[in-house]
Design a protein around this motif. Structure first.
Motif, PDB file in Angstrom:
ATOM      1  N   PHE A 102       0.838  -1.205   0.000  1.00 14.48           N
ATOM      2  CA  PHE A 102       0.000   0.000   0.000  1.00 14.48           C
ATOM      3  C   PHE A 102       0.877   1.261   0.000  1.00 14.48           C
ATOM      4  O   PHE A 102       0.662   2.192  -0.797  1.00 14.48           O
ATOM      5  CB  PHE A 102      -0.919   0.001   1.218  1.00 14.48           C
ATOM      6  N   GLY A 119      -3.494   1.435  -2.666  1.00 14.34           N
ATOM      7  CA  GLY A 119      -2.476   2.465  -2.497  1.00 14.34           C
ATOM      8  C   GLY A 119      -2.362   3.354  -3.721  1.00 14.34           C
ATOM      9  O   GLY A 119      -2.221   4.585  -3.610  1.00 14.34           O
ATOM     10  N   GLU A 128       1.171   3.971  -3.046  1.00  8.22           N
ATOM     11  CA  GLU A 128       0.765   5.354  -2.803  1.00  8.22           C
ATOM     12  C   GLU A 128       1.896   6.318  -3.166  1.00  8.22           C
ATOM     13  O   GLU A 128       1.673   7.361  -3.791  1.00  8.22           O
ATOM     14  CB  GLU A 128       0.371   5.537  -1.348  1.00  8.22           C
TER      15      GLU A 128
END
Length: 350
Positions: free
Chosen positions: A171, A199, A175
């Protein structure tokens, strides 16, 4: 040679060993310009009919599409003529062009209702990174918006039975990549794939999911909500297989080659020995793409596959900045090597 340089060297040596010749003639239309070609809806129907011929290999579908001018010409083609195009024999029972054209008409209606595009290999919108691979899909069913062809993508893959550390690592890395404009690609599976997609949705570059079946059935069903969210937030779903395709085990490695082909680099976040994520890594290496492992999961009990990749030369990363730095260092090394070669040539001639 320090350990990190040695690993990078070994990785690139493996890439050279895996290189494949490209049959560039397959991407050139040898059909005389004077012969009629289908256009518009008819051209789409011909392409969709050929896409349904699962007894043909990708390059054979491309050869057939280059030879066919219209739907009528396809419907009249006999098996001996097809065998002459693909240069191998087929079982007589597989060839029924009228049935394929009828299914193609139904597919066209379904795609129009669902807002799905079909991109054949010679379509200008076909992802160029995937077109460069040794065995690109003949066509892609695309729902949503593909990433910018000029922007790099990174695939994040791993085990379905992920640990909490693995999910958090996937995640966070996704991101970070997305926030820097780098699209995240994965397979919509449970575990690491799902964490990577979630993410990726947190950043500005969004995410792309490659499906193992057709566009009419999201697999696994538990991720239907995630698939809808990917579309709602500007992401994309991609499939090689036509609607109504049944999920079979062999379709997952085929899906993995597309994940690898769409990305500049592949990150294996967490994977035990025998994990399907390692197949994606193998495809990435065979296409000369970078393979990384996530540093956060090294030493874990479910991560023997990543440990093996690390021993074989994969570089450990933890952040988007690590990946970008690796890209930059590769460019610096290749630039310095080129400068050294030019300098040596000048000395020899001068």
């Amino acid at each position: 040679m320090n350990p990190r340089t040695r690993r990078s060297h070994l990785r690139r040596m493996r890439m050279k060993q895996w290189s494949h010749p490209r049959i560039l003639a397959l991407f050139q239309d040898s059909r005389p310009n004077s012969e009629p070609r289908a256009s518009g809806s008819e051209a789409l129907q011909v392409a969709l009919a050929i896409a349904r011929m699962d007894f043909l290999r990708s390059h054979e579908k491309l050869l057939l599409s280059r030879d066919i001018g219209t739907a009528q010409e396809l419907s009249r083609m006999g098996l001996p003529e097809l065998e002459g195009i693909i240069l191998r024999s087929l079982n007589r029972g597989v060839w029924n062009p009228a049935a394929f054209l009828e299914k193609a008409r139904r597919d066209e209606d379904f795609l129009a209702r669902a807002g799905i595009l079909f991109l054949s290999l010679d379509d200008p919108c076909y992802p160029p990174q995937l077109r460069e691979t040794y065995r690109p899909p003949f066509g892609l069913y695309v729902r949503g918006r593909l990433p910018d062809a000029e922007a790099p993508c990174v695939s994040l893959v791993g085990t379905r039975a992920a640990t909490g550390r693995g999910l958090k690592a996937a995640f966070g890395l996704a991101e970070g990549l997305s926030s820097k404009g780098i699209s995240v690609i994965s397979g919509l599976a449970l575990g690491i794939d799902s964490a990577a997609h979630r993410g990726g949705l947190r950043g500005r570059a969004k995410t792309l999911a490659v499906l193992p079946g057709g566009m009419d059935s999201i697999y696994p069903a538990a991720n239907r909500g995630l698939a809808a969210r990917i579309l709602d937030e500007g992401g994309c779903l991609v499939a090689e297989n036509p609607p109504e395709t049944q999920i079979r085990r062999y379709r997952f490695p085929e899906r993995n080659r597309i994940i690898a082909g769409l990305a500049r680099s592949c990150v294996v976040v967490e994977a035990p020995e025998g994990s399907g994520a390692l197949i994606t890594a193998e495809h990435s290496l065979s296409e000369g793409r970078d393979v990384f492992v996530h540093r956060a999961c090294l030493g874990g009990s479910r991560n023997s596959g990543c440990a093996a990749l690390l021993e074989q030369g994969a570089v450990a990363v933890a952040t988007a900045e690590d990946i970008i730095a690796e890209w930059a260092s590769c460019g610096d090394r290749s630039g310095k090597a080129s400068a050294r070669r030019q300098e040596e040539e000048m000395k020899q001639h001068g």
